[in-house]
Design an enzyme around this catalytic site. Structure first.
Site, PDB file in Angstrom:
ATOM      1  CD  GLU A 195      39.410  46.155  43.459  1.00 11.12           C
ATOM      2  OE1 GLU A 195      39.118  46.412  42.272  1.00 11.12           O
ATOM      3  OE2 GLU A 195      38.956  45.181  44.081  1.00 11.12           O
ATOM      4  CD  GLU A 295      35.932  45.938  46.803  1.00 11.62           C
ATOM      5  OE1 GLU A 295      35.750  45.125  45.854  1.00 11.62           O
ATOM      6  OE2 GLU A 295      36.114  47.154  46.637  1.00 11.62           O
TER       7      GLU A 295
END
Length: 475
Positions: A195, A295
């Site tokens: 991320e 995710e």
């Protein structure tokens, strides 16, 4: 013959697919170990950031007991029994989030710690014995690669992008990791950065080019899994694709969280899910490269959340099912978040009557009341406290500046809560959390850590049945 004895060849990218040595499409379906080698506040219950927790625990326990507790925690959290359980559900891949501090000491930069390899080797080997691939995910980087708690920087700025020294250290780490695992074919590939939050939207691509070159010099075979910018949601700054590389999104839906709308399965809601997914993978479609959803997944209610907790959870199971149907249609590999926790999102969670939960129940309840953790918090107990502060800030700060800070979609409020609750207040309460362990003997510390053993945990059957059924569809 065990699966590990049937050593596979390297997986690789071919067009829009991940394929094996025979050119057959492989769809990776699995989960992340979550709060194991990178602990997170909502997963194991502490406030704030892992490095703050560890400092507080060291102060309270002393070095010997501190080492004992965390060694046992890391040992019990994932064992061969966990790998066997994942295999029984049809999972064929495990994402391993890693905190860089297992390999690098911030006070002694430049030295790679051998102990980190031992921790990762144990998981990789346990999975290989069951025929499960692994993806190594560097979940934190020195200085913080994003503004969130899970980069374990302790601040609200991503300093990684401002200091070449931090970037050099990650290049050094990935070179060491790639050299160590170069010949391990049970590793599907490397996820160099979780991320990213690059405010300029250009430094990330420069870093990916650099880390790809460093990895390929010592390991030319493993695939890379590259997250999009702004928390794996934005590829607008990407121009070119790298060889043998899968591009990764994270595809959470607000409908899977307490502050989002309940999922009712309406045509409008299904269109929202599809549109959200389509937007994120535009780059991959244009460049005809594989997609990995690294995710996704809702959080779940418990009896303490009210009489309708089962209804809420069914809505979230339905949401998950709809998302999986989108991924099946697109032949997308995925890794749900997360495997094991204290009862909020995991496929497996600590028993409410375990020593760990019994000990920490007062501080866990306080955290929930105060809404400290950003992930899935419910502000019903504190909204009336923070709302005047937020309105005051909004009134005093000119409107055109409310979204000046990156990530811009957070707006003024989310940035303010990040500093007030997730940083400042949590710094105080992490010390209180650690104090619960202060008078514990070695035997008691062992019992607390053993609360995370699979045999002592509860399996979230509703979730696991959905994942098992989806895995069965691709056999």
């Amino acid at each position: 013959m065990s699966p590990s004895a049937l050593k596979p060849q390297f997986l690789r990218v071919e067009g829009t697919d991940i394929v094996n040595s025979d050119g057959e499409r492989v769809i990776l379906k699995g989960v992340a170990t979550g709060g194991h080698l990178n602990m997170e506040n909502f997963i194991t219950g502490y406030p704030g950031h892992e490095h703050e927790l560890r400092a507080a625990m060291l102060e309270v326990l002393g070095q010997e007991k501190y080492d004992f507790f965390f060694d046992k925690f890391l040992e019990y959290f994932f064992t061969s029994s966990d790998a066997k359980f994942l295999k029984s559900l049809g999972m064929n891949c495990l994402r391993i989030p890693i905190n860089h501090r297992h390999f690098m000491d911030d006070r002694n930069p430049g030295v790679i710690k051998a102990s980190g390899f031992k921790l990762v080797d144990r998981i990789v080997d346990a999975c290989a014995a069951e025929g499960i691939y692994t993806v190594l995910d560097l979940h934190t980087c020195p200085g913080g690669q994003n503004q969130g708690w899970h980069s374990d920087s302790g601040i609200h700025k991503a300093l990684f992008w401002e200091f070449k020294d931090f970037q050099d250290r990650v290049i050094q780490l990935w070179t060491a990791l790639a050299k160590h695992y170069a010949n391990n074919t049970w590793i599907a590939g490397y996820n160099p950065m979780n991320e990213p939050g690059d405010p300029k939207h250009s430094d990330l691509q420069k870093f990916y080019t650099r880390v790809e070159k460093a990895i390929r010099e010592v390991d030319p075979n493993h695939m890379l899994f590259l997250d999009g910018n702004t928390y794996a949601m934005d590829f607008s700054g990407f121009e070119n694709v790298l060889p043998n590389t899968v591009y990764a999104i994270h595809d959470y839906s607000n409908m899977g969280f307490p502050m989002g709308d309940a999922y009712k399965g309406t045509s409008a809601q299904k269109k929202i899910l599809q549109k959200q997914f389509d937007r994120k993978i535009d780059f991959m479609r244009e460049h005809k490269v594989p997609v990995w959803n690294g995710e996704f997944g809702p959080v779940y209610a418990s009896p303490e959340d009210g009489k309708n907790f089962e209804e809420i959870n069914q809505q979230r199971y339905d949401l998950l099912g709809q998302q999986l149907s989108i991924y099946r249609k697109e032949n997308v590999s995925w890794s749900i978040w997360t495997y094991k926790d204290i009862g909020f999102q995991g496929m497996v969670y600590t028993d409410p009557n375990s020593p760990y939960i019994r000990l920490l129940k007062p501080i866990l309840e306080k955290k929930k009341r105060m809404g400290l953790d950003k992930w899935g918090r419910d502000d019903k107990f504190v909204a009336d406290i923070y709302e005047p502060v937020m309105k005051h800030l909004e009134a005093e700060i000119p409107d055109h500046l409310h979204k000046i800070r990156y990530p811009h979609h957070w707006g003024l409020r989310v940035h303010a809560h990040r500093v007030l609750r997730e940083m400042l207040v949590s710094e105080y309460l992490v010390q209180e959390f650690a104090e619960y362990f202060g008078d514990k003997s070695f035997d008691e510390l062992d019992e607390l850590a053993a609360s995370f053993k699979l045999e002592n945990c509860v399996k979230r059957d509703g979730l696991n049945k959905i994942l098992e059924a989806d895995a069965e569809m691709t056999k």
